[in-house]
Design a protein around this motif. Structure first.
Motif, PDB file in Angstrom:
ATOM      1  N   GLY A 105      33.166  30.977 132.919  1.00 39.11           N
ATOM      2  CA  GLY A 105      32.275  30.035 133.524  1.00 39.11           C
ATOM      3  C   GLY A 105      30.970  31.008 133.728  1.00 39.11           C
ATOM      4  O   GLY A 105      30.989  32.010 132.939  1.00 39.11           O
ATOM      5  N   LEU A 106      30.141  30.701 134.676  1.00 37.89           N
ATOM      6  CA  LEU A 106      28.873  31.386 134.589  1.00 37.89           C
ATOM      7  C   LEU A 106      28.928  32.986 134.908  1.00 37.89           C
ATOM      8  O   LEU A 106      28.435  33.644 134.682  1.00 37.89           O
ATOM      9  N   ARG A 107      29.828  33.285 136.128  1.00 41.74           N
ATOM     10  CA  ARG A 107      30.102  34.575 136.565  1.00 41.74           C
ATOM     11  C   ARG A 107      31.222  34.827 136.760  1.00 41.74           C
ATOM     12  O   ARG A 107      31.583  35.900 137.351  1.00 41.74           O
ATOM     13  N   ILE A 154      30.636  39.447 126.533  1.00 40.84           N
ATOM     14  CA  ILE A 154      30.275  38.181 126.719  1.00 40.84           C
ATOM     15  C   ILE A 154      29.520  37.939 128.238  1.00 40.84           C
ATOM     16  O   ILE A 154      28.769  37.173 128.372  1.00 40.84           O
ATOM     17  N   ARG A 155      29.926  38.671 129.039  1.00 45.61           N
ATOM     18  CA  ARG A 155      29.268  38.798 130.278  1.00 45.61           C
ATOM     19  C   ARG A 155      27.878  38.238 130.568  1.00 45.61           C
ATOM     20  O   ARG A 155      27.209  37.394 130.721  1.00 45.61           O
ATOM     21  N   PRO A 156      26.957  39.274 129.835  1.00 43.03           N
ATOM     22  CA  PRO A 156      25.446  39.277 129.910  1.00 43.03           C
ATOM     23  C   PRO A 156      25.202  38.110 128.877  1.00 43.03           C
ATOM     24  O   PRO A 156      24.018  37.497 129.298  1.00 43.03           O
ATOM     25  N   LEU A 157      25.671  37.710 127.815  1.00 41.03           N
ATOM     26  CA  LEU A 157      25.335  36.648 127.178  1.00 41.03           C
ATOM     27  C   LEU A 157      25.546  35.230 127.806  1.00 41.03           C
ATOM     28  O   LEU A 157      24.932  34.389 127.883  1.00 41.03           O
ATOM     29  N   ARG A 158      26.735  35.132 128.559  1.00 44.93           N
ATOM     30  CA  ARG A 158      26.934  34.170 129.421  1.00 44.93           C
ATOM     31  C   ARG A 158      26.078  33.895 130.629  1.00 44.93           C
ATOM     32  O   ARG A 158      25.548  32.905 130.976  1.00 44.93           O
ATOM     33  N   ILE A 159      25.866  34.989 131.281  1.00 42.33           N
ATOM     34  CA  ILE A 159      24.976  34.738 132.517  1.00 42.33           C
ATOM     35  C   ILE A 159      23.661  34.475 132.112  1.00 42.33           C
ATOM     36  O   ILE A 159      22.955  33.815 132.902  1.00 42.33           O
ATOM     37  N   SER A 160      23.217  34.789 131.039  1.00 49.86           N
ATOM     38  CA  SER A 160      21.826  34.567 130.723  1.00 49.86           C
ATOM     39  C   SER A 160      21.929  33.300 129.665  1.00 49.86           C
ATOM     40  O   SER A 160      20.766  33.024 129.149  1.00 49.86           O
ATOM     41  N   ASN A 161      22.858  32.815 129.552  1.00 48.90           N
ATOM     42  CA  ASN A 161      22.901  31.173 129.034  1.00 48.90           C
ATOM     43  C   ASN A 161      22.653  31.316 127.354  1.00 48.90           C
ATOM     44  O   ASN A 161      22.385  30.248 126.971  1.00 48.90           O
ATOM     45  N   ILE A 162      22.911  32.442 126.734  1.00 50.95           N
ATOM     46  CA  ILE A 162      22.997  32.590 125.537  1.00 50.95           C
ATOM     47  C   ILE A 162      24.238  31.963 124.987  1.00 50.95           C
ATOM     48  O   ILE A 162      24.097  31.100 124.062  1.00 50.95           O
ATOM     49  N   ILE A 218      33.542  38.275 135.221  1.00 49.33           N
ATOM     50  CA  ILE A 218      33.785  38.547 133.671  1.00 49.33           C
ATOM     51  C   ILE A 218      33.765  39.718 133.393  1.00 49.33           C
ATOM     52  O   ILE A 218      32.600  40.383 132.969  1.00 49.33           O
ATOM     53  N   ARG A 219      34.899  40.712 133.788  1.00 51.27           N
ATOM     54  CA  ARG A 219      34.783  42.026 133.366  1.00 51.27           C
ATOM     55  C   ARG A 219      36.031  42.377 132.728  1.00 51.27           C
ATOM     56  O   ARG A 219      37.113  41.903 132.976  1.00 51.27           O
ATOM     57  N   GLY A 220      36.019  43.336 131.578  1.00 49.46           N
ATOM     58  CA  GLY A 220      36.984  43.840 130.843  1.00 49.46           C
ATOM     59  C   GLY A 220      38.263  44.224 131.531  1.00 49.46           C
ATOM     60  O   GLY A 220      39.359  44.012 131.272  1.00 49.46           O
ATOM     61  N   ALA A 221      37.941  45.016 132.616  1.00 50.36           N
ATOM     62  CA  ALA A 221      39.113  45.757 133.285  1.00 50.36           C
ATOM     63  C   ALA A 221      39.755  44.852 134.106  1.00 50.36           C
ATOM     64  O   ALA A 221      41.209  44.856 134.085  1.00 50.36           O
ATOM     65  N   ASP A 222      39.208  43.856 134.527  1.00 51.53           N
ATOM     66  CA  ASP A 222      39.905  42.695 135.086  1.00 51.53           C
ATOM     67  C   ASP A 222      40.721  41.727 134.248  1.00 51.53           C
ATOM     68  O   ASP A 222      41.831  41.618 134.685  1.00 51.53           O
ATOM     69  N   ALA A 223      40.155  41.425 133.203  1.00 52.58           N
ATOM     70  CA  ALA A 223      40.995  40.788 131.937  1.00 52.58           C
ATOM     71  C   ALA A 223      42.100  41.595 131.788  1.00 52.58           C
ATOM     72  O   ALA A 223      43.144  41.146 131.402  1.00 52.58           O
ATOM     73  N   GLU A 224      42.153  42.651 131.488  1.00 48.56           N
ATOM     74  CA  GLU A 224      43.003  43.721 130.993  1.00 48.56           C
ATOM     75  C   GLU A 224      44.218  43.733 132.147  1.00 48.56           C
ATOM     76  O   GLU A 224      45.442  43.799 131.686  1.00 48.56           O
ATOM     77  N   ARG A 225      43.794  43.912 133.427  1.00 53.19           N
ATOM     78  CA  ARG A 225      44.590  44.098 134.427  1.00 53.19           C
ATOM     79  C   ARG A 225      45.468  42.998 134.603  1.00 53.19           C
ATOM     80  O   ARG A 225      46.767  42.979 134.761  1.00 53.19           O
ATOM     81  N   HIS A 237      18.544  30.838 116.779  1.00 57.03           N
ATOM     82  CA  HIS A 237      18.055  31.946 117.679  1.00 57.03           C
ATOM     83  C   HIS A 237      19.234  32.549 118.447  1.00 57.03           C
ATOM     84  O   HIS A 237      19.407  33.648 118.329  1.00 57.03           O
ATOM     85  N   LYS A 238      19.911  31.652 119.040  1.00 54.92           N
ATOM     86  CA  LYS A 238      20.936  31.992 119.861  1.00 54.92           C
ATOM     87  C   LYS A 238      22.163  32.302 119.040  1.00 54.92           C
ATOM     88  O   LYS A 238      22.882  33.473 119.332  1.00 54.92           O
ATOM     89  N   LEU A 239      22.729  31.784 117.986  1.00 57.31           N
ATOM     90  CA  LEU A 239      23.569  32.091 117.267  1.00 57.31           C
ATOM     91  C   LEU A 239      23.411  33.486 116.664  1.00 57.31           C
ATOM     92  O   LEU A 239      24.409  34.240 116.522  1.00 57.31           O
ATOM     93  N   GLY A 240      22.219  33.790 116.201  1.00 56.91           N
ATOM     94  CA  GLY A 240      21.845  35.105 115.752  1.00 56.91           C
ATOM     95  C   GLY A 240      22.227  36.308 116.797  1.00 56.91           C
ATOM     96  O   GLY A 240      22.674  37.394 116.311  1.00 56.91           O
ATOM     97  N   ILE A 241      21.955  36.071 117.874  1.00 57.97           N
ATOM     98  CA  ILE A 241      22.204  37.078 119.006  1.00 57.97           C
ATOM     99  C   ILE A 241      23.457  37.425 119.181  1.00 57.97           C
ATOM    100  O   ILE A 241      24.171  38.409 119.312  1.00 57.97           O
ATOM    101  N   ILE A 242      24.254  35.983 119.267  1.00 59.23           N
ATOM    102  CA  ILE A 242      25.727  36.167 119.717  1.00 59.23           C
ATOM    103  C   ILE A 242      26.337  36.744 118.536  1.00 59.23           C
ATOM    104  O   ILE A 242      27.325  37.746 118.547  1.00 59.23           O
ATOM    105  N   ASP A 243      25.924  36.717 117.302  1.00 58.72           N
ATOM    106  CA  ASP A 243      26.543  37.291 116.035  1.00 58.72           C
ATOM    107  C   ASP A 243      26.450  38.758 115.906  1.00 58.72           C
ATOM    108  O   ASP A 243      27.489  39.533 115.892  1.00 58.72           O
ATOM    109  N   ALA A 244      25.308  39.185 116.320  1.00 55.07           N
ATOM    110  CA  ALA A 244      25.029  40.498 116.331  1.00 55.07           C
ATOM    111  C   ALA A 244      25.875  41.238 117.242  1.00 55.07           C
ATOM    112  O   ALA A 244      26.575  42.216 117.303  1.00 55.07           O
ATOM    113  N   GLU A 245      26.166  40.549 118.618  1.00 52.38           N
ATOM    114  CA  GLU A 245      26.827  41.132 119.713  1.00 52.38           C
ATOM    115  C   GLU A 245      28.302  41.130 119.733  1.00 52.38           C
ATOM    116  O   GLU A 245      28.747  42.126 119.663  1.00 52.38           O
TER     117      GLU A 245
END
Ligand code: FAD
Length: 544
Positions: free
Chosen positions: A445-447, A277-285, A415-422, A350-358
């Motif tokens: 949110g954005l970051r 999610i993080r790079p997709l969100r920060i780049s606004n996909i 937006i990091r996996g380790a933080d979410a898990e902790r 275009h955006k949904l295609g990227i999201i689907d693949a990721e």
């Protein structure tokens, strides 16, 4: 009415004699009209979301009588707000402004200091002063709800303008924004989207921030900063002023929108998913403040009590959650991502295609086809909200237990996996110990992410209230020990949360107190809100 219905001794502000208090109220009645001054001497009624009380918190976590108003007053203008503030200074009576008072999960309409006089700004100050169809901005008073603004925009035929409601549309735009609440379109960070305040200070002067300070400026709602120090920040999550007008930017209708929903099978998928999610969100996909929810909340938001699914004792077992999810249109899963793509079809594709693949890199990830979902499925509520249409569906999960109330634990993290898990692990442990079903949702949110974990409890059961409180206190401390803090909190937890922001010998709170003492020398405005106590109260046992 029977005698017992009519009488309830009003709570007095501490240190004020009964006769002096009523004489002061008479004096105020002379200034704003007796019909706009109400003593809180009726039985406390909780009502429901749309008919909520303004005297106390209808979802109380303490005994209901603990945080109650002595009286409620209804100003009709900035001038009357100034008059009330001057009156409070004269009599040293604590006052507590609310815009609408639907701050449920964070204290509702209750004042932090028992016996404060609540200023219900929203009842009479609810004008939409301006909607500018060219600049895409508006200027509103405290009583303007997300519903009211949405309807006014529709009425004017401004289809090119969107609002940004939170999960429930009945709150005040000003109240929600000042508490730094969130909505779910790309304009979800409400505070970031406001432009310009009119503020009555605790000593009664009024001023305007940003370009509002320049007489004749037509840029108040389009350039938030003006010239000099940017003062708006000190009026959010604070007790430094009463906001009587606020500018808000409005999103342009993006020319198309499309909700999507993905399910993920295992709790352990969380870290990988968040990393995706993080790079997709920060780049606004991923464009909006989407929600990643545990499936239990999607079960609960159907509105049935937990006993529909589980009659045993203790928290609802995982196998029951999964067996139930398997019978629903979402199918069996653990996490559900509700998002929206904006713009004309070819841009969305275009955006949904990227999201689907990721997203499909997570084993077992599935996109649920919206065409398979019935009209009352929760997905469609998220669809309305993310496209700027206010809604109330979200209220339904409060029915999970009898006399349902809720209180939120709301830490932020990158937006990091380790933080979410902790964060998830520490909160889950405390929920299991206290016997509460676990309702986590990540609002991305954005970051950063707000992790919102709602404890749903029976507010008529003192033992469950105390358990909810203890669970929250533990989670706040556990999270702080790992370096996480809350973005917002309930009235009764404000001292504790403020205490976790303690770097360099509590330097931030020392600064806040300096400001408080300078701006509010008599300490009349919302004492204790956000852990900021004025000098008159400090160190005298008010903290909780
Ligand atoms: P108020 O209660 O009027 O204001 C909140 C506080 O701000 C007041 O107590 C006061 O201290 C201060 N304040 C208000 N007005 C002024 C003023 N004019 N001057 C100075 N100080 C002032 N919230 C979200 O942000 N996002 C969500 O998605 C969301 N989902 C929710 C879902 C459910 C099921 C529930 C029950 C609640 C949810 N909430 C959410 C919390 C809450 O409902 C909203 O934030 C709501 O908008 C807050 O109430 P209000 O706008 O009436 O604010």
């Amino acid at each position: 009415k029977p005698q017992k219905e009519r009488q309830r001794l009003p709570v007095l502000p501490q240190g004020i004699e009964r006769e002096a208090f009523f004489a002061a109220l008479d004096e105020l009645s002379g200034q704003i009209g007796a019909e706009n001054v109400e003593v809180n001497d009726k039985p406390l009624k909780d009502g429901w979301y749309m008919e909520h009380p303004n005297t106390h918190d209808m979802m109380t976590i303490l005994d209901e009588e603990e945080l109650v108003a002595s009286a409620v007053v209804y100003p009709s203008s900035t001038g009357e707000v100034q008059a009330i503030v001057r009156w409070a200074n004269k009599h040293l009576i604590p006052i507590y402004p609310i815009s609408i008072g639907r701050n449920l999960g964070y204290g509702g309409a209750a004042p932090r200091v028992r016996g404060s006089v609540v200023l219900d700004l929203g009842k009479r100050m609810k004008q939409i002063i301006n909607i500018d169809p060219d600049d895409h901005t508006c200027l509103v008073e405290p009583g303007v709800s997300f519903y009211a603004l949405y309807e006014a925009i529709k009425e004017k035929g401004y289809d090119h303008l969107w609002t940004d409601p939170p999960d429930l549309g009945g709150g005040s735009i000003i109240g929600n924004t000042l508490d730094r609440g969130v909505g779910y379109t790309p304009y979800g960070d409400h505070w970031a989207c406001h432009s310009g305040l009119e503020v009555v200070l605790p000593t009664g002067e009024v001023f305007r921030t940003g370009m509002g300070a320049l007489p004749g400026s037509n840029t108040w709602q389009t350039f938030p900063y003006g010239f000099g120090p940017y003062s708006d920040g000190i009026f959010s999550q604070s007790n430094y002023g009463i906001v009587t007008k606020m500018g808000m930017t409005l999103m342009a209708n993006p020319g198309g929108h499309e909700s999507f929903m993905y399910t993920f099978q295992k709790e352990e998928d969380l870290a990988q998913l968040i990393e995706i999610i993080r790079p997709l969100r920060i780049s606004n996909i991923l464009e909006n403040v989407a929600q990643l929810r545990h499936v239990i909340q999607t079960i609960a938001v159907r509105g049935q009590p937990r006993t529909t699914y589980y009659q045993g004792s203790g928290t609802i077992p995982d196998d029951v959650v999964h067996a139930t999810a398997a019978t629903l249109p979402t199918g069996d899963c653990t996490w559900i991502y509700y998002g929206m793509a904006y713009g004309p079809a070819h841009i969305r594709q275009h955006k949904l295609g990227i999201i689907d693949a990721e997203f499909k890199r997570v084993r077992g990830a599935r996109r649920v086809d919206p065409a398979t979902l019935p009209a009352d499925e929760y997905f469609w509520s998220r669809d309305r909200i993310a496209s700027g249409v206010p809604d109330l569906h979200e209220l339904r999960w409060v029915n999970w237990v009898p006399n349902g109330a809720h209180v939120a634990f709301s830490p932020v993290s990158p937006i990091r996996g380790a933080d979410a898990e902790r964060l998830l692990a520490l909160a889950r442990r405390r929920h299991d110990d206290a016997g509460f079903d676990f309702f986590p949702a990540f609002c991305v949110g954005l970051r950063e992410m707000h992790l919102i974990i709602e404890i749903v409890f029976d507010r008529d059961d003192p033992e469950r209230r105390a358990a909810a409180m203890a669970c929250l206190r533990h989670m706040i401390d556990d999270a702080a020990a790992c370096g996480y803090g809350e973005y917002r909190t309930h009235l009764v937890l404000m001292d504790q949360v403020a205490g976790t922001y303690s770097w360099n010998d509590n330097a931030l709170m020392k600064f806040n107190e300096k400001l408080k003492d300078a701006l509010d020398p008599n300490g009349i405005l919302s004492p204790g809100r956000c852990g900021i106590w004025p000098k008159r109260y400090r160190g005298r046992g008010w903290e909780m």
